[in-house]
Design a protein around this motif. Structure first.
Motif, PDB file in Angstrom:
ATOM      1  N   GLU A 156      -7.815   3.041  -4.322  1.00  0.00           N
ATOM      2  CA  GLU A 156      -6.378   3.102  -4.107  1.00  0.00           C
ATOM      3  C   GLU A 156      -6.068   4.071  -2.970  1.00  0.00           C
ATOM      4  O   GLU A 156      -6.739   5.089  -2.814  1.00  0.00           O
ATOM      5  CB  GLU A 156      -5.676   3.591  -5.373  1.00  0.00           C
ATOM      6  CG  GLU A 156      -5.847   2.694  -6.572  1.00  0.00           C
ATOM      7  CD  GLU A 156      -5.253   3.306  -7.827  1.00  0.00           C
ATOM      8  OE1 GLU A 156      -4.567   4.336  -7.703  1.00  0.00           O
ATOM      9  OE2 GLU A 156      -5.488   2.761  -8.921  1.00  0.00           O
ATOM     10  N   LYS A 157      -5.058   3.741  -2.202  1.00  0.00           N
ATOM     11  CA  LYS A 157      -4.600   4.687  -1.193  1.00  0.00           C
ATOM     12  C   LYS A 157      -3.874   5.835  -1.870  1.00  0.00           C
ATOM     13  O   LYS A 157      -3.140   5.639  -2.838  1.00  0.00           O
ATOM     14  CB  LYS A 157      -3.669   3.988  -0.193  1.00  0.00           C
ATOM     15  CG  LYS A 157      -4.401   3.060   0.760  1.00  0.00           C
ATOM     16  CD  LYS A 157      -3.474   2.552   1.843  1.00  0.00           C
ATOM     17  CE  LYS A 157      -4.234   1.741   2.877  1.00  0.00           C
ATOM     18  NZ  LYS A 157      -3.367   1.253   3.967  1.00  0.00           N
ATOM     19  N   ARG A 158      -4.098   7.022  -1.358  1.00  0.00           N
ATOM     20  CA  ARG A 158      -3.454   8.189  -1.940  1.00  0.00           C
ATOM     21  C   ARG A 158      -1.940   8.065  -1.834  1.00  0.00           C
ATOM     22  O   ARG A 158      -1.406   7.694  -0.802  1.00  0.00           O
ATOM     23  CB  ARG A 158      -3.928   9.452  -1.230  1.00  0.00           C
ATOM     24  CG  ARG A 158      -5.397   9.794  -1.497  1.00  0.00           C
ATOM     25  CD  ARG A 158      -5.776  11.089  -0.819  1.00  0.00           C
ATOM     26  NE  ARG A 158      -7.162  11.445  -1.098  1.00  0.00           N
ATOM     27  CZ  ARG A 158      -7.767  12.537  -0.627  1.00  0.00           C
ATOM     28  NH1 ARG A 158      -7.084  13.380   0.146  1.00  0.00           N
ATOM     29  NH2 ARG A 158      -9.025  12.786  -0.923  1.00  0.00           N
ATOM     30  N   GLY A 159      -1.289   8.395  -2.930  1.00  0.00           N
ATOM     31  CA  GLY A 159       0.165   8.331  -2.938  1.00  0.00           C
ATOM     32  C   GLY A 159       0.707   6.927  -3.062  1.00  0.00           C
ATOM     33  O   GLY A 159       1.909   6.714  -2.876  1.00  0.00           O
ATOM     34  N   GLY A 160      -0.173   5.953  -3.388  1.00  0.00           N
ATOM     35  CA  GLY A 160       0.282   4.569  -3.484  1.00  0.00           C
ATOM     36  C   GLY A 160       1.061   4.262  -4.744  1.00  0.00           C
ATOM     37  O   GLY A 160       1.736   3.232  -4.824  1.00  0.00           O
ATOM     38  N   GLY A 161       0.952   5.137  -5.735  1.00  0.00           N
ATOM     39  CA  GLY A 161       1.719   4.964  -6.962  1.00  0.00           C
ATOM     40  C   GLY A 161       1.282   3.762  -7.775  1.00  0.00           C
ATOM     41  O   GLY A 161       0.153   3.285  -7.695  1.00  0.00           O
ATOM     42  N   GLU A 162       2.215   3.241  -8.580  1.00  0.00           N
ATOM     43  CA  GLU A 162       1.930   2.145  -9.499  1.00  0.00           C
ATOM     44  C   GLU A 162       1.523   0.867  -8.758  1.00  0.00           C
ATOM     45  O   GLU A 162       0.688   0.096  -9.243  1.00  0.00           O
ATOM     46  CB  GLU A 162       3.160   1.867 -10.371  1.00  0.00           C
ATOM     47  CG  GLU A 162       2.953   0.762 -11.400  1.00  0.00           C
ATOM     48  CD  GLU A 162       1.815   1.055 -12.367  1.00  0.00           C
ATOM     49  OE1 GLU A 162       1.156   0.082 -12.806  1.00  0.00           O
ATOM     50  OE2 GLU A 162       1.565   2.231 -12.670  1.00  0.00           O
ATOM     51  N   THR A 204      -2.154   1.077  -8.035  1.00  0.00           N
ATOM     52  CA  THR A 204      -2.923   0.892  -9.270  1.00  0.00           C
ATOM     53  C   THR A 204      -2.951  -0.573  -9.680  1.00  0.00           C
ATOM     54  O   THR A 204      -3.979  -1.106 -10.113  1.00  0.00           O
ATOM     55  CB  THR A 204      -2.314   1.739 -10.397  1.00  0.00           C
ATOM     56  OG1 THR A 204      -2.357   3.114 -10.020  1.00  0.00           O
ATOM     57  CG2 THR A 204      -3.072   1.542 -11.700  1.00  0.00           C
TER      58      THR A 204
END
Length: 320
Positions: free
Chosen positions: A250-256, A259
């Motif tokens: 997942e990209k950092r800060g991508g949130g829900e 995920t």
């Protein structure tokens, strides 16, 4: 002198029914043994499960073949990649369940083809495009989002505005199963796929190319090699995994949304394991191994296991 009578017709019918029941039970038992033999290395099958419901922990399930699972996974993954809500995915899956039973058909009514039985003569694309699951799912979603308020419409109405079917009410009966599939691929549910481990080596470049087609380059992130080493993926004696590997994170800060994408990638890999020669998938603290544990996901154990995935990571392994 008494007359000798033959068996009464009713008794013969009961005998035939009993024999038929025994044969049926034997067939069911055979397939159950095939499924469960060698820890799940018997006949291939996939089971989608929604979130547990009720105090007994039971859940809604839907069983299908690996071919159907792979197509369902692609339909769901394309919807997730487009950032569409679960309702859109459910509508798409229910439509494909009715039109093709989740099979990529090379025939249909008049010139209808593919998962959604789209027609080249009606402007849906070329036969080659329509029989490409990624393309056919994508263009279905493109038409669906053009329907005003589609997410609030009854499923039959939303699907019909896209498909223009002669039997619009037929979509309704697939909504419960499509909801289970949506939970398995895009929500909090699970997909388990049993059967033998892949017989031949997989192609990591094809796996990466297929995922790139679905999620796009911007939707994929590969951790640098040094990050993998720092995550403790080597065994205690310095050995590393022997399988070819595709690792995504997942990209950092991508949130829900991020995920949701990585979950869809992990379950897409399991659904396509038979076709693509995928032997193992690790996602966060969970792992799936072809031919073991009856095709179920299990919790990864042991910090020294070189197959473990880090938080928010999907690691896809193919035997060389």
């Amino acid at each position: 002198m008494s007359e000798i009578r033959g068996p009464r017709p009713r008794r013969r019918r009961l005998l035939r029914a009993a024999v038929g029941l025994l044969v049926l039970l034997a067939v069911i038992g055979y397939f159950a043994v095939q499924r469960n033999s060698n820890g799940g290395g018997g006949a291939p099958f996939c089971t989608a499960s929604a979130d547990p419901v009720g105090e007994d922990g039971t859940s809604e399930t839907y069983e299908m073949s690996p071919e159907q699972a792979a197509n369902a996974a692609t339909i769901a993954a394309v919807g997730v990649a487009k950032g569409l809500p679960d309702r859109a995915v459910t509508i798409a899956l229910a439509t494909a369940m009715q039109e093709s039973a989740l099979r990529n058909l090379d025939h249909g009514d008049r010139d209808s083809l593919g998962l959604f039985q789209q027609r080249p003569s009606m402007g849906w694309g070329t036969p080659e495009q329509i029989t490409d699951p990624v393309y056919s799912a994508g263009i279905f979603y493109d038409h669906l989002v053009d329907v005003p308020g589609y997410s609030r419409l009854p499923l039959t109405v939303a699907a019909q505005k896209v498909q223009r079917s002669g039997f619009p009410q037929a979509y309704a009966k697939h909504e419960p199963d499509a909801t289970v599939l949506t939970a398995a691929f895009a929500g909090g549910g699970t997909l388990n796929c049993g059967g033998p481990a892949p017989a031949g080596p997989g192609d990591p470049e094809r796996v990466r190319a297929d995922l790139t087609r679905i999620f796009g380059k911007d939707g994929l992130h590969t951790p640098p090699p040094q990050a993998a080493a720092q995550a403790g993926r080597n065994t205690g004696d310095g050995g590393a995994v022997e399988e070819a590997e595709v690792t995504l994170a997942e990209k950092r800060g991508g949130g829900e949304d991020a995920t949701r994408r990585t979950r869809a990638m992990a379950h897409w890999a399991v659904a396509n394991s038979k076709e693509l020669g995928i032997s193992r998938v690790s996602y966060g603290p969970h792992g799936w191994i072809g031919g073991k544990d009856r095709g179920r996901w299990r919790d990864e154990d042991g910090k020294g296991d070189p197959h473990n995935a880090g938080p928010g990571e999907v690691r896809i392994f193919m035997a060389r």
